[in-house]
Design an enzyme around this catalytic site. Structure first.
Site, PDB file in Angstrom:
ATOM      1  N   PRO A   1     -33.305 -24.289  -5.682  1.00 23.38           N
ATOM      2  CA  PRO A   1     -32.379 -24.852  -5.829  1.00 23.38           C
ATOM      3  C   PRO A   1     -32.952 -26.020  -7.140  1.00 23.38           C
ATOM      4  CG  PRO A   1     -33.798 -25.048  -3.301  1.00 23.38           C
ATOM      5  CD  PRO A   1     -34.807 -24.859  -5.128  1.00 23.38           C
TER       6      PRO A   1
ATOM      7  N   GLY B   1     -31.068 -13.356 -21.504  1.00 19.92           N
ATOM      8  CA  GLY B   1     -29.562 -13.217 -20.162  1.00 19.92           C
ATOM      9  C   GLY B   1     -28.528 -13.725 -19.451  1.00 19.92           C
TER      10      GLY B   1
ATOM     11  N   GLU C   1     -25.872  -7.475 -21.162  1.00 18.25           N
ATOM     12  CA  GLU C   1     -26.046  -9.180 -21.843  1.00 18.25           C
ATOM     13  C   GLU C   1     -26.862  -8.243 -23.128  1.00 18.25           C
ATOM     14  OE1 GLU C   1     -25.278 -12.335 -21.557  1.00 18.25           O
ATOM     15  OE2 GLU C   1     -24.458 -12.030 -20.396  1.00 18.25           O
TER      16      GLU C   1
ATOM     17  N   GLU D   1     -31.804 -16.564 -32.160  1.00 20.12           N
ATOM     18  CA  GLU D   1     -32.427 -15.582 -32.793  1.00 20.12           C
ATOM     19  C   GLU D   1     -33.362 -14.488 -31.182  1.00 20.12           C
ATOM     20  OE1 GLU D   1     -36.674 -15.300 -35.835  1.00 20.12           O
ATOM     21  OE2 GLU D   1     -36.420 -17.224 -34.762  1.00 20.12           O
TER      22      GLU D   1
ATOM     23  N   GLU E   1     -26.628  -9.609 -26.591  1.00 17.79           N
ATOM     24  CA  GLU E   1     -27.866 -10.238 -27.571  1.00 17.79           C
ATOM     25  C   GLU E   1     -28.505  -9.481 -28.443  1.00 17.79           C
ATOM     26  OE1 GLU E   1     -27.727 -13.589 -24.707  1.00 17.79           O
ATOM     27  OE2 GLU E   1     -29.400 -12.841 -24.734  1.00 17.79           O
TER      28      GLU E   1
END
Lengths: 232, 232
Positions: free
Chosen positions: B86, B49, B65, B119, B69
């Site tokens: 939060p 992500g 993404e 990786e 990746e």
DNA sequence: TCAAAAGTGTTTCGGGTACACCCATGT
DNA sequence: ACATGGGTGTACCCGAAACACTTTTGA
């Protein structure tokens, strides 16, 4: 991963929460809207909501905004979906996490608080005005979710008063599911779940008085723990 | 509403997308993880992500993404849930919109691209390492969603190769639903839906060769348009 | 010829659906 | 007495579930 090393170098969209609040009454299913007091879409109707603060979770933000703008007591709140089309807000990038909520008494007159909301009002789902931003789409997604979920989880009771008649419950399901149900089959099915408690009260009106029932939350929790699935 | 007049005065959390990618193979259900190349959680496994860019939608960001990746080709992608506690990221306020995705061939060796990913590797769902941030919770929500959805929508086929045997399909359902299914009932049920096309190919292995089938997307679309519901 | 997986029908049971009349009250 | 909504039982049908043996191949 959730964030790179240089988190603060990244563009930061504003993040809001918006909430579709459903109520159910004599007129059917209603949605709570607020009238915008500021540009853009000043004077337009929109979903209650607002910015997420630095130190609060998403649900928390939804509850807070709803409390501030309407003073309502929610009986159910669930995250719905996040909307983040780049141009959904004319002022810039704003991603909103949408929620939907249910209230038991659509009666309670919504209060106002923040400057953002000029007025709050219930609208029947069949008579919604045109809405600001992409809020019409959000309402539509919420409506679909409600329709899908009401059959598998006992959230319908969150739209009814504490005590209700089986006819009221049936009408609720007919409205939400958008189809007619057979009276005898519906009653048999609901009662066979053994999650309703018969009260000794009657509701009088025109015609024969109707028995009032209560949703037995404890019985439901017990049954669910034993693998029971609601389904109606 | 979605935003107040002074949008830019509000605190702006970082917004990321994270993706739970499921694959299915001989070993069962697997999840694709990447090893973090940077602090925090450097060296830990995490979901692929990254940050949402200013000008892209949420789905778009997830696809980008994932492409960067891993180079994977997705056959299914759907928004899952947004996580915004939060303190979920030690660097500051980061809200993530989680997705889950399915790939047809778990074979394709994932490539690497961005500096964030040291990786990428498939892990069987039963042997997941401990994960960075709240990613374990995200995986768990995704797994539950997959289990719930596979019975009502034909997304199981997105985990199988183009051509598959009924035994493979059955094993997939058994793994995802976590219960055994009766062979004869399963076959009858699946074939009665009339959304599988029999090919003239056979798959040879130990034992009697098995007929290969294809998911007939067009037939499904037609049936769905006529009010047919999948259910398996 | 043996091991291994593919393929195939029938019976039983339970839940869903369709359906019509009497009951209790207010006017 | 009549209008109004509340409340009740039965028959049928279909889909789910249980269940065991034969077939085709490779070793």
């Amino acid at each position: 991963m959730s964030a790179g090393q240089h988190a603060y170098e990244w563009p930061r969209p504003a993040v809001t929460v918006d909430c579709v609040v459903f109520g159910f009454g004599a007129a059917g299913l209603s949605v709570l809207l607020i009238q915008r007091g500021e540009a853009p879409f000043e004077g337009s109707w929109a979903l209650p909501g607002g910015f997420v603060r630095e130190d609060e979770g998403l649900d928390e933000a939804a509850r807070r905004e709803l409390g501030e703008e309407t003073g309502l007591t929610l009986s159910f709140l669930e995250q719905l979906y996040s909307f983040g089309a780049p141009q959904r807000d004319p002022r810039g990038r704003v991603i909103t996490v949408a929620f939907y909520a249910l209230v038991q008494e659509l009666a309670q007159p919504p209060l106002l608080a923040t400057g953002d909301a000029a007025e709050a009002q219930w609208f029947q789902e069949t008579e919604l005005p045109s809405l600001a931003f992409d809020h019409a789409e959000i309402v539509s997604v919420a409506r679909t979710r409600l329709k899908g979920k009401v059959r598998w989880q006992p959230i319908g009771f969150d739209l009814l008063p504490e005590h209700f008649t089986l006819s009221e419950l049936q009408r609720l399901y007919e409205v939400v599911l958008e189809r007619e149900l057979d009276k005898r089959n519906f009653r048999r099915k609901v009662l066979s779940l053994e999650i309703l408690e018969e009260t000794d009260e009657l509701q009088r009106g025109t015609g024969r008085p109707a028995r009032l029932y209560r949703f037995d939350k404890a019985a439901y929790a017990r049954a669910e723990a034993e693998g029971f699935v609601f389904e109606l």
